[in-house]
Write an enzyme that holds these catalytic residues in place. Sequence first.
Site, short mmCIF file in Angstrom:
data_model
loop_
_atom_site.label_atom_id
_atom_site.label_comp_id
_atom_site.label_asym_id
_atom_site.label_seq_id
_atom_site.Cartn_x
_atom_site.Cartn_y
_atom_site.Cartn_z
N GLU A 33 -10.41 6.30 6.11
CA GLU A 33 -11.30 5.71 5.10
C GLU A 33 -10.78 4.36 4.60
OE1 GLU A 33 -14.62 5.43 3.79
OE2 GLU A 33 -14.36 7.61 3.81
N GLY A 93 -1.41 -10.99 -3.27
CA GLY A 93 -1.30 -9.94 -2.28
C GLY A 93 -2.61 -9.57 -1.62
N VAL A 133 0.84 -1.21 0.00
CA VAL A 133 0.00 0.00 0.00
C VAL A 133 0.87 1.26 0.00
CG1 VAL A 133 -1.80 1.27 1.22
CG2 VAL A 133 -1.86 -1.23 1.18
N GLU A 151 -2.55 -12.11 3.68
CA GLU A 151 -1.22 -12.10 4.28
C GLU A 151 -0.65 -13.51 4.36
OE1 GLU A 151 0.35 -9.38 5.04
OE2 GLU A 151 -1.32 -7.99 4.76
N LYS A 202 -13.45 -3.91 11.13
CA LYS A 202 -14.09 -2.91 10.26
C LYS A 202 -15.52 -2.62 10.72
CE LYS A 202 -11.32 -4.26 6.27
NZ LYS A 202 -11.30 -4.95 4.95
N ASP A 220 -10.71 -9.47 10.78
CA ASP A 220 -10.55 -8.23 10.02
C ASP A 220 -11.90 -7.59 9.75
OD1 ASP A 220 -8.79 -6.44 8.13
OD2 ASP A 220 -10.47 -7.10 6.88
N LYS A 275 -7.00 -1.07 10.55
CA LYS A 275 -8.30 -1.27 11.19
C LYS A 275 -8.20 -1.99 12.54
CE LYS A 275 -8.22 -3.11 7.53
NZ LYS A 275 -7.17 -3.44 6.53
N GLY A 319 -5.78 -4.78 -2.38
CA GLY A 319 -4.83 -4.40 -3.42
C GLY A 319 -4.21 -3.04 -3.16
#
Length: 410
Positions: free
Chosen positions: A122, A180, A16, A183, A198, A194, A98, A296
């Site tokens: 965001e 990708g 990222v 992980e 969120k 995860d 997050k 991504g």
Amino acid sequence: MTRTNLHIGLFGFGVVGQGLHAVLERTPGLRARIGRIAVKNRQKHRSLPAGLFTFDKNDLLADPDLTVIVELIDDADEAYLIVKEALWRGKAVVTANKKMLAEHLPELIEIQRQTGTPLLYEAAACASLPVIRNLEEYYDTDLLESVEGIINGSTNYILTAMSRDGQPYAAALARAQELGFAESNPALDVEGFDARNKLVLLLAHAFGAVVAPTDLLAVGITGISERATAYAREQGLIIKLVAEARRLPGGGLAAAVLPTLVRPGHELAGVHDEFNGLVMQSGFADRQFFLGRGAGAFPTASAVLSDLSALTYGYRYAYKKIHQHAHLALAPDAAEVDVLVTFGTEAAPDKADFSAVHEELRSATRGNYLTGTIGLGQLARAAWLRAPGVGVVRLAAPLRAAVAVPELVA
């Protein structure tokens, strides 16, 4: 309105971080530049000049010329220390972490209040979907009834490969890691954690409820059995990992992350691969659907870019729903859910936990399962839920108020 220039201290230069650098190079009108990058691995080859990098976080946090910190590292504990220190030093922060946010949200909201320094995230909610700011601004006075969505691109990619392409779980996971989307240690994604993190963020901005991740039931995709997959196929349904939060008629909220059987006509049935999708049911605007890539480099970097652009105009979250609905709280014992439970010979669900059992099959050739209605709180407490060989999939019905709604305690 006059836009300010941003001088960025970037933590992390992985997928990222590199994506952000690339999109900043292509958007010179943003008035933002990366001044320094803090990284951990001293041996890794990097394409940018060595002088741009440092291995000491204080080189960024103590630099008065860096006005914005962008945090894009994997370590949630270290990210928390970085973000907290940056806010106390008066540096605006943009983060995609997050897990860190979900575990420390009340404290981070309070630090923002005390310092007046903005923290934007965001990219931590649904990657490229512009969800948080829409909840803050577009839905700020709207009485939202529910939000439900596919908010983890990694698991959605895996489930798509399994259902559409016929790949076994292990092969689908390996491919997601190659691309990708997952992980090397995929537990956060595939165990539903995860998506749960969120959902914590969505609850705060959609309903004004600030909760801990451990307050929410999260069931991942690793327990989805061949029997559950066959059941879905026989019923003409699709299994998706869905996070849902719903306002209950008697007050309070029901919220959970569960593998869910989705009907073909539902918006989420068409969300494939690494895409995210979120459906909002509103009291005034009715039903709205957001769709976009959920994993991504560039999709996540685009959300970071949007937050940076917002900072140039002095934007910050007002947490409007928290002030409007400070009394609204989770009420899992006031909600119920219909589920399919598959199990083997080692463990079986306790039928006494269910308010109703609709169907039950025990077969040496077809496997064992039952369908029934169970309280959301009771499901979370069930000893058999995490037992070996037990898998739970929500049937194609939303979370709802229990038939006999307990009195809510303020």
